[in-house]
Write an enzyme that holds these catalytic residues in place. Structure first.
Site, PDB file in Angstrom:
ATOM      1  NE  ARG A 123      -3.916  -2.256   1.947  1.00 13.77           N
ATOM      2  CZ  ARG A 123      -4.812  -2.030   2.646  1.00 13.77           C
ATOM      3  NH1 ARG A 123      -4.844  -1.652   4.155  1.00 13.77           N
ATOM      4  NH2 ARG A 123      -5.978  -3.013   2.336  1.00 13.77           N
ATOM      5  CG  ASP A 128     -13.174   5.554   8.919  1.00 14.20           C
ATOM      6  OD1 ASP A 128     -13.615   4.652   9.178  1.00 14.20           O
ATOM      7  OD2 ASP A 128     -11.937   5.542   9.071  1.00 14.20           O
TER       8      ASP A 128
END
Length: 282
Positions: free
Chosen positions: A41, A150
């Protein structure tokens, strides 16, 4: 002949630095089994920034707060769906909401607050709002809202738009889809948008669960599902007890199917697997 692009290799020492930074900032425990995931990632971040080595990236991280946010966005996992773990929404619709309507339905000020504490791309808070709309006939007369937070800014933007490909709605019953979603791209792959009457119930905001919580009021329900598995036990314990303090008396905490409060000292009453309640009188 074109130059072959090679994926930068994250060494053990570099991984330790990144995992320590992630833990320090947000409490997520990147154990050694996550090294390959981090390598994959974060290599995308290096390509975007035109970098070829993780040492260069670590130096850049040290002086660039925005990249720290982008790094966390890349690292964090965002598996979610509408009506995920449906037993929680059954409990919300059949137990919690009827009780709150019975207790507050005649009040002049009918307040209802639910917090989706790791909302990802918005499917969970929109599901909550749909249940509220479906189960409370006079919802427009209530001061009702869902807070959706979030740490991942990219997921929050998706949630705010409220637009999803048809494949993301496969867990939504057809009747519910028809009532609460508009088809905005009729040709395949179809896209749907959550209707305004549902979107207006949900407020999205970025929040690091380990930092100060700016919310002043308390909540009737908190959803924190499949998030604590990324934290170590001391962090889980702190979070669970902070949730307890942030709930109204009789409030409910939902956790994920793979999670448990076993081994954590807390004051919650066990209701059934993954469902806990704050005492109604203290």
């Amino acid at each position: 002949m074109g130059t072959l692009l090679t994926t930068p290799v994250l060494t053990d020492k570099q991984f330790e630095k990144i995992s320590s930074l992630v833990y320090e900032i947000c409490g997520i425990n990147l154990h050694v089994g996550k090294k390959q995931l981090a390598n994959s990632r974060l290599s995308k971040r290096l390509r975007i920034l035109g970098m070829s080595a993780f040492d260069e990236y670590l130096e850049y991280l040290a002086g660039n707060p925005q990249e720290v946010i982008d790094m966390l966005d890349a690292i964090s996992t965002n598996l979610t769906s509408f009506f995920r773990e449906p037993q929680h929404f059954d409990h919300l619709s059949k137990v919690i909401i009827p009780r709150l309507v019975s207790e507050r339905g005649r009040d002049a000020h009918r307040r209802l607050r639910i917090w989706s504490a790791a909302c990802s791309s918005g499917e969970e808070p929109y599901t909550i709002a749909i249940v509220m709309k479906r189960e409370i006939e006079d919802l427009d007369r209530w001061d009702a809202a869902v807070l959706a937070t979030d740490i991942n800014t990219r997921m929050l933007e998706t949630g705010k738009r409220g637009e999803y490909e048809e494949t993301r709605l496969k867990t939504v019953p057809p009747a519910v889809r028809q009532l609460y979603f508009d088809c905005i791209v009729p040709k395949k792959p179809r896209r749907y948008k959550v209707k305004p009457e549902i979107r207006k119930l949900v407020a999205f905001a970025r929040l690091n669960l380990l930092e100060d919580w700016p919310m002043r009021g308390k909540f009737d329900v908190i959803f924190c599902r499949n998030t604590m598995i990324y934290f170590d036990k001391p962090t889980q314990s702190r979070l669970v007890n902070r949730y307890y303090e942030k709930l109204n008396k009789g409030g409910t905490l939902f956790i994920g199917h793979s999670e448990s409060l076993t081994g954590i000292k807390h004051q919650f009453k066990y209701i059934k697997p993954t469902v806990y309640e704050k005492a109604r009188a203290e």
